[in-house]
Design a protein around this motif. Sequence first.
Motif, short mmCIF file in Angstrom:
data_model
loop_
_atom_site.label_atom_id
_atom_site.label_comp_id
_atom_site.label_asym_id
_atom_site.label_seq_id
_atom_site.Cartn_x
_atom_site.Cartn_y
_atom_site.Cartn_z
N PRO A 130 21.05 -33.07 49.11
CA PRO A 130 22.56 -33.40 48.94
C PRO A 130 22.85 -32.34 50.32
O PRO A 130 21.69 -31.66 51.17
CB PRO A 130 22.63 -32.35 47.94
CG PRO A 130 21.57 -32.81 46.62
CD PRO A 130 20.02 -33.01 47.44
N ALA A 131 23.98 -33.18 50.25
CA ALA A 131 25.03 -32.11 51.58
C ALA A 131 25.11 -30.89 52.02
O ALA A 131 25.21 -30.05 52.64
CB ALA A 131 25.73 -33.44 52.33
N THR A 132 25.78 -30.58 50.69
CA THR A 132 26.09 -29.64 50.53
C THR A 132 26.43 -28.57 49.27
O THR A 132 26.06 -29.18 48.25
CB THR A 132 28.08 -29.37 51.15
OG1 THR A 132 28.47 -30.39 49.83
CG2 THR A 132 28.78 -30.59 51.60
N PRO A 133 26.32 -27.50 49.19
CA PRO A 133 26.36 -26.54 47.72
C PRO A 133 27.73 -27.64 46.60
O PRO A 133 27.73 -26.52 45.96
CB PRO A 133 26.78 -25.53 47.94
CG PRO A 133 26.94 -25.32 49.57
CD PRO A 133 26.72 -26.59 50.60
N ASN A 134 28.55 -27.78 47.45
CA ASN A 134 29.53 -28.54 46.52
C ASN A 134 29.18 -29.89 45.28
O ASN A 134 29.08 -29.46 44.16
CB ASN A 134 30.65 -28.73 48.09
CG ASN A 134 31.27 -27.78 48.05
OD1 ASN A 134 31.62 -26.51 47.22
ND2 ASN A 134 32.55 -28.32 49.20
N ILE A 135 28.00 -29.85 46.15
CA ILE A 135 28.11 -31.54 45.49
C ILE A 135 26.55 -30.30 44.39
O ILE A 135 26.17 -30.99 43.41
CB ILE A 135 27.19 -32.11 46.60
CG1 ILE A 135 27.90 -32.78 47.44
CG2 ILE A 135 26.32 -33.11 46.24
CD1 ILE A 135 27.84 -33.47 48.80
N ALA A 136 25.54 -30.24 45.12
CA ALA A 136 24.48 -29.07 44.37
C ALA A 136 24.39 -28.02 44.63
O ALA A 136 24.28 -27.09 45.83
CB ALA A 136 23.60 -30.08 44.88
N PRO A 137 25.52 -27.21 43.52
CA PRO A 137 24.54 -25.33 43.65
C PRO A 137 23.77 -24.94 43.82
O PRO A 137 22.55 -25.87 43.14
CB PRO A 137 25.90 -25.00 42.69
CG PRO A 137 26.69 -26.50 41.81
CD PRO A 137 25.81 -27.50 42.39
N PRO A 138 23.57 -24.14 44.72
CA PRO A 138 22.27 -23.85 45.54
C PRO A 138 21.74 -23.12 43.76
O PRO A 138 21.92 -22.40 42.75
CB PRO A 138 22.09 -22.53 45.65
CG PRO A 138 23.92 -22.18 45.52
CD PRO A 138 24.32 -23.10 45.31
N GLY A 139 20.17 -23.60 43.66
CA GLY A 139 19.16 -23.37 42.33
C GLY A 139 18.41 -24.34 42.09
O GLY A 139 17.79 -24.73 43.07
#
Length: 552
Positions: free
Chosen positions: A522-531
């Motif tokens: 995924p491109a950004t943490p908005n799409i996939a929060p870190p974890g």
Amino acid sequence: MEAKHVIVFSALIFSLFIGGETVTTGNWELLKESIGISAMHTQLLPNDRVIMFDRVDFGQSNISLPEERCRKLADGRIDCSAHSVELNLLNQDVRPLTVLTDTWCSSGSLASDGMLIQSGGSNDGEHAVRTFRPCADCDWVEDQKGLVVPRWYASNQILPNGKVIVVGGRGQFNYEFIPKSSLQSDFKVFELPFLKETSDAVENNLYPFTHLTPDGNLFIFANTKSILFDYISNRVVRDDYPVMPGGVSRNYPSTGSSVLLPLKLGLINSIIGTPDAEVFICGGAPPNSYITAIKGTFLSAAKSCGRLVITAAQPRWQMEEMPIERVMGDMLLLPTGDVLIINGAKKGSAGWYLGKEPVLNPVLYQPESSKYEIMEASKTPRMYHSTAILITDGRVLVGGSNPNKNYNFTEQFPTELSVEVFSPPYLSSGPRPQIGWVKTGTELSYKQPISIGFTSEKNGDASLFGKLFKNKNGELENVSVTLVAPSFNTHSFSMNQRMMVLEVNQVRELSSKSYVIDCFAPATPNIAPPGYYLLFVIHNGIPSKGTWIHIS
């Protein structure tokens, strides 16, 4: 409590009808007759252990606290039984854990480092923040002053910066952030008038549905209304979403459920990070269902579902109908992108003794076709305070159910200490693809290319069947890669539940039945929060077992 037996059903399709609908396959199996407690809250950890807990003042559970530690209850009684356990999915061992503050109707999230952060509750737990690290001998660590205000029936959501936002709760029309740090803003409470505006006489806006959107805002749904909210600047970004039709309340105690449908990440999305986002909400009950149930009249739950593209310029609810009425149902995203609707009742409301006619049949929903299929029934009612989560092998772990004021095994719907697993039909559809390796390893960064080696027995070069799933260039077709975030499940809402369908660049054949799929993180943490996420390869509708990966 009466002994239960393993329930295994045939994987062959048969013609049984319920209300005119065809019941298809699915496989139920009793995993553990008793874990000692009733699983009101459930979270899968990245070490394939499951943390389950109920409230601490239900009375004596069927498992003792470690080292015979005891807790003094508000009425003066001493309770030396555990109300939280760790279930090892690999060998079904159960380890009692020590939670002392009251976790009744609380909330949780899995932090970016894999630690479970759990917040709120009742009585001495209403300000508490509890943490649990995934290790062999770890136990709960409790901070009784971890929240600024009491949080009971609140919702949690992990954020792109790794913090957790805690939204609402009984009598709390506001939000705050955890875990606390040295930042002054961590100790502030921010007003959210929308929660007060959507509250009614029976508070049908508790456990509000919260979903992180691809632009980094928060979609919040309560009762029948919704907003897009910028939690950083504390302002409503969008308030023109239409009221959900039907006159049904969807939040506790008229409890429905909600998912953010899978985010499809194409080439453009990988660059700019803004795929469309659509919510799917099902079930619930009339607004007065709770009050009438208290008086002895149990109203029918809702059959209706609604889909709303929350990123659309002019969003409109697309209303559909499930084959079975359902209140207190759980909605889970499966690795294939389908939605499983499971647990609950046909009549009444959430609350002690307020639900009737348990729904024993899960329903499988296919978003691409809007098709609903009734699955094989369990023999165990899962009513109020039941839970369900996706586990690593693609099955669904189901536990809990206690619509009683304490542990009671003689009521019509007794306290349920068992856990069982439901296998969706894809697990009986043929050989599964198997992930052999991930070139990048288990650590990923945003936009990073990923290469995954896998085998698929369904595609032999010499067979006509194999050729059906290759394109004119000889490349394997009908292949996708999904990432699924493990959710915290309680009261019919799976907090932080999230799925991304990754952009696939190509699928290469290494040898017969052996392939490499190239895709992008995924491109950004908005799409996939870190974890932590479970990575699945899906071929011809059948998922592999999940592989844990970490995005940082």
